[in-house]
Write an enzyme that holds these catalytic residues in place. Sequence first.
Site, PDB file in Angstrom:
ATOM      1  N   CYS A  55      43.802  54.036  44.083  1.00  0.00           N
ATOM      2  CA  CYS A  55      44.592  53.965  45.194  1.00  0.00           C
ATOM      3  C   CYS A  55      44.260  54.783  46.040  1.00  0.00           C
ATOM      4  O   CYS A  55      44.190  56.049  46.024  1.00  0.00           O
ATOM      5  CB  CYS A  55      46.097  54.114  44.436  1.00  0.00           C
ATOM      6  SG  CYS A  55      47.155  53.861  46.104  1.00  0.00           S
ATOM      7  N   ASN A 114      34.940  44.247  39.914  1.00  0.00           N
ATOM      8  CA  ASN A 114      35.902  43.757  41.076  1.00  0.00           C
ATOM      9  C   ASN A 114      35.489  44.043  42.297  1.00  0.00           C
ATOM     10  O   ASN A 114      34.628  45.098  42.678  1.00  0.00           O
ATOM     11  CB  ASN A 114      37.101  44.713  40.644  1.00  0.00           C
ATOM     12  CG  ASN A 114      38.387  44.717  41.727  1.00  0.00           C
ATOM     13  OD1 ASN A 114      38.886  45.593  42.087  1.00  0.00           O
ATOM     14  ND2 ASN A 114      38.705  43.470  42.141  1.00  0.00           N
TER      15      ASN A 114
HETATM   16  C1  LIG Z   1      48.261  44.493  48.671  1.00  0.00           C
HETATM   17  C2  LIG Z   1      47.392  45.172  47.524  1.00  0.00           C
HETATM   18  C3  LIG Z   1      48.003  46.188  46.552  1.00  0.00           C
HETATM   19  C4  LIG Z   1      46.999  46.817  45.748  1.00  0.00           C
HETATM   20  N1  LIG Z   1      47.768  47.709  44.516  1.00  0.00           N
HETATM   21  C5  LIG Z   1      46.976  48.067  43.825  1.00  0.00           C
HETATM   22  C6  LIG Z   1      47.398  48.643  42.537  1.00  0.00           C
HETATM   23  O1  LIG Z   1      48.697  48.663  42.489  1.00  0.00           O
HETATM   24  N2  LIG Z   1      46.714  49.251  41.701  1.00  0.00           N
HETATM   25  C7  LIG Z   1      45.286  49.045  41.706  1.00  0.00           C
HETATM   26  O2  LIG Z   1      44.551  49.605  40.877  1.00  0.00           O
HETATM   27  N3  LIG Z   1      44.690  48.601  42.964  1.00  0.00           N
HETATM   28  C8  LIG Z   1      45.380  47.889  43.889  1.00  0.00           C
HETATM   29  N4  LIG Z   1      44.879  47.036  44.714  1.00  0.00           N
HETATM   30  C9  LIG Z   1      43.505  46.851  44.449  1.00  0.00           C
HETATM   31  C10 LIG Z   1      42.912  45.673  44.138  1.00  0.00           C
HETATM   32  O3  LIG Z   1      43.347  45.875  42.655  1.00  0.00           O
HETATM   33  C11 LIG Z   1      41.647  45.539  43.965  1.00  0.00           C
HETATM   34  O4  LIG Z   1      40.776  46.435  43.483  1.00  0.00           O
HETATM   35  C12 LIG Z   1      40.984  45.359  45.497  1.00  0.00           C
HETATM   36  O5  LIG Z   1      41.883  44.389  46.414  1.00  0.00           O
HETATM   37  C13 LIG Z   1      39.495  44.652  45.521  1.00  0.00           C
HETATM   38  O6  LIG Z   1      39.606  43.364  44.932  1.00  0.00           O
HETATM   39  P1  LIG Z   1      39.708  42.109  45.701  1.00  0.00           P
HETATM   40  O7  LIG Z   1      38.619  41.897  46.788  1.00  0.00           O
HETATM   41  O8  LIG Z   1      39.535  40.919  44.721  1.00  0.00           O
HETATM   42  O9  LIG Z   1      41.142  41.983  46.394  1.00  0.00           O
HETATM   43  C14 LIG Z   1      45.684  46.541  45.692  1.00  0.00           C
HETATM   44  C15 LIG Z   1      45.170  45.883  46.954  1.00  0.00           C
HETATM   45  C16 LIG Z   1      45.955  45.040  47.620  1.00  0.00           C
HETATM   46  C17 LIG Z   1      45.092  44.100  48.717  1.00  0.00           C
END
Ligand SMILES: Cc1cc2nc3c(=O)[nH]c(=O)nc-3n(C[C@H](O)[C@H](O)[C@H](O)COP(=O)(O)O)c2cc1C
Length: 336
Positions: free
Chosen positions: A113, A214
């Site tokens: 985070c 991811n």
């Molecule tokens: C609105 C939002 C909230 C997120 N909250 C968390 C979270 O609570 N814990 C976490 O490990 N990653 C969090 N992430 C990161 C996502 O889990 C992920 O690692 C990141 O968006 C990249 O993946 P993607 O390209 O598929 O979105 C968050 C991302 C977004 C956009």
Amino acid sequence: MVKVPAQFHIGPVLIAPATVLAPMAGVTDTVFRRLIRQQGGCGLLMTEFTSSHGVVATQKARKPTRTFRYLAFEPEEHPITAQLFGADPKVMAEAARVCQDLGFDAVDINFGCPVNKVVKCNGGSGCLRDLPLVRRILTEVRKAITIPLTMKFRAGWNDKELVYLEMGRLAEECGLQAIALHPRTREQGYAGRADWSRIAALKAATKTIPVIGNGDILTPEDACRMVAETGCDAVMIGRAAASNPWIFRQIQEYVTTGSYFRPTERDRYDMMRKYYDMMSDQAAPDTVGKMKQFATYFTHGVRNGSKLRTIIYQSQTVSEILEKVDAFFQGELVAA
Ligand SMILES: Cc1cc2nc3c(=O)[nH]c(=O)nc-3n(C[C@H](O)[C@H](O)[C@H](O)COP(=O)(O)O)c2cc1C
């Protein structure tokens, strides 16, 4: 074609297919997770990140709090992982025990985070600058629970301080059952591309536990390409699932038939209506706010979606939103 695997294991827990809904604060609550599960094709659900201090305080106070709501889930959500953040090994261990007692299938620790509020207390990606602390957290939490323990992390604080390979090694040494890498750095935020070659390097260096890739998967083709390019054991999808809750179903169809379902306007209406109905049944605080937030995601791809967003943003009550969504789509579907 290299395909997303049909299954993988996190310790003894079978995850089939090998797809994971990424934890997203403010998005992946129980309602959204169930919506995803109902579409099919998602192997593992994860909660939003949850403060370990909040969990322990809630436990002691023995009364419902916001933290308690974050950890609420329904039987249909299994397998499901609870994600925790924090930097105090003892508090993290106690919070993990609470999650185990609540019936979660696994506990995940957030080392990714980038949000200041979390990093200032050394949690989330803040820990990437203190690997001895990471080791203490992993060791304490591993000792405290018998269910699988996983962690999700970014590649490092910045491009000069990349620690993802060390993080992978620590996970194996401390007895974790799986790791997930979002290969951007903390300083990168969401800018630029997720560098999948880092996932490939982590997979090549990790011998005993599955690696979940991811970052930037937008389509079923992307999911298969990530597996082909990195050799990862499973794929995790975040933002794309919020605007396209069918993505896991689409991946499953793509790997079995070579083509996949494309939602019509009617499907988009039904999905939005279903989410809104589930939200209003939940009677959670700020249902109207949540409905407005999801309007932003769900109207992607809807014809005249910006008009619909404006209508929803201007509404004041749940029933007003439902009426206006129905009227909008009735107009659009007749016009189609
Ligand atoms: C609105 C939002 C909230 C997120 N909250 C968390 C979270 O609570 N814990 C976490 O490990 N990653 C969090 N992430 C990161 C996502 O889990 C992920 O690692 C990141 O968006 C990249 O993946 P993607 O390209 O598929 O979105 C968050 C991302 C977004 C956009």
